[in-house]
Write a protein that holds these residues in place. Structure first.
Motif, short mmCIF file in Angstrom:
data_model
loop_
_atom_site.label_atom_id
_atom_site.label_comp_id
_atom_site.label_asym_id
_atom_site.label_seq_id
_atom_site.Cartn_x
_atom_site.Cartn_y
_atom_site.Cartn_z
N ILE A 178 2.60 2.98 6.64
CA ILE A 178 2.56 1.53 6.85
C ILE A 178 3.76 0.89 6.14
CG2 ILE A 178 1.12 1.06 4.83
CD1 ILE A 178 -0.24 -1.12 6.53
N ARG A 179 4.26 -0.13 6.75
CA ARG A 179 5.34 -0.91 6.15
C ARG A 179 4.90 -2.36 6.14
NH1 ARG A 179 10.98 -3.01 8.60
NH2 ARG A 179 9.67 -3.31 10.41
N LEU A 180 5.01 -3.01 4.97
CA LEU A 180 4.75 -4.44 4.88
C LEU A 180 6.04 -5.16 5.26
CD1 LEU A 180 2.77 -5.19 1.59
CD2 LEU A 180 1.96 -5.36 3.93
N VAL A 181 5.92 -6.17 6.08
CA VAL A 181 7.07 -6.98 6.47
C VAL A 181 6.75 -8.42 6.07
CG1 VAL A 181 8.58 -7.69 8.33
CG2 VAL A 181 7.53 -5.42 8.40
N GLU A 201 3.81 -1.98 -6.86
CA GLU A 201 2.74 -1.30 -7.60
C GLU A 201 2.12 -0.17 -6.80
OE1 GLU A 201 -0.51 -3.77 -8.84
OE2 GLU A 201 0.81 -5.04 -10.05
N ARG A 202 1.90 -0.42 -5.52
CA ARG A 202 1.20 0.54 -4.66
C ARG A 202 2.15 1.52 -3.96
NH1 ARG A 202 -4.32 -1.42 -4.06
NH2 ARG A 202 -4.45 -2.71 -5.92
N GLY A 203 3.45 1.34 -4.17
CA GLY A 203 4.42 2.23 -3.53
C GLY A 203 4.50 2.04 -2.02
N ILE A 204 4.28 0.82 -1.57
CA ILE A 204 4.30 0.51 -0.14
C ILE A 204 5.71 0.06 0.25
CG2 ILE A 204 3.36 -1.01 1.66
CD1 ILE A 204 0.82 -1.23 -0.08
#
Length: 195
Positions: free
Chosen positions: A1-4, A26-29
């Motif tokens: 998953i990638r946050l945009v 923090e979550r390594g996202i």
């Protein structure tokens, strides 16, 4: 998953943007950040927006007509970026001007998005009745399409939608640390725990 993350200004300018960035770190996202670069210094085309933040728009609106045009251009750029998102992306939209263009593309692309609705545009000004109704319709459409619709309190959204979550406003860790530093530097003392 990638946050945009789509933000109307640099991440450092808002606590909510910093919270999203800090959570991803923090979550390594994997996080991609797209911003409207309004702070830039127009000196040899250089910008003070950090490289990790990719400007979708570099415009400084002047006066009401300039700002209105800037918001329209921003929404077009977000729409164009939304078309390029993949179904493994999770878009984080900090306001209606960002969430609405993503809502228009999300279903077709299979993209999930979070609408962090800190302030309803329809309630922000004394709009003429027709404009207010139009804005409410856009807000409702965007909220329905969002995977999660997050508001800071019950006064911001009256409908009990299944995707609605209420998360009260609070300062980011970075902001609290900054406040502590200012307090120490200036010798402020409250005689009680700093909250």
């Amino acid at each position: 998953i990638r946050l945009v993350l789509f933000a109307l200004s640099a991440v450092e300018d808002t606590a909510l943007s910093m919270k999203v960035r800090d959570l991803a770190t923090e979550r390594g996202i994997d996080l991609s950040v797209f911003v409207w670069d309004r702070r830039r210094e127009i000196v040899n085309g250089a910008s003070d927006t950090p490289d990790a933040q990719q400007p979708l728009l570099r415009v400084r609106g002047v006066g009401l007509p300039g700002k209105a045009l800037g918001y329209l251009l921003w929404m077009i750029q977000v729409f164009r970026a939304g078309i390029r998102l993949s179904s493994s992306d999770l878009a984080v939209c900090l306001d209606l001007a960002t969430a609405f263009p993503i809502a228009l593309t999300a279903r077709k692309k299979g993209v999930r998005f979070i609408f962090l609705n800190g302030d309803n545009l329809s309630l922000s000004y004394r709009w003429p009745r027709g404009v207010k109704a139009f804005l409410r319709a856009i807000e409702a459409f965007t909220a329905r399409r969002a995977t999660l619709h997050i508001v800071p309190g019950t006064s911001r959204w009256k409908r009990p939608d299944t995707n609605l979550r209420i998360v009260p406003n609070s300062p980011s860790t970075h902001m609290v640390e900054r406040a502590h530093e200012i307090s120490r530097r200036n010798g402020y003392s409250r005689g009680a725990a700093f909250t």
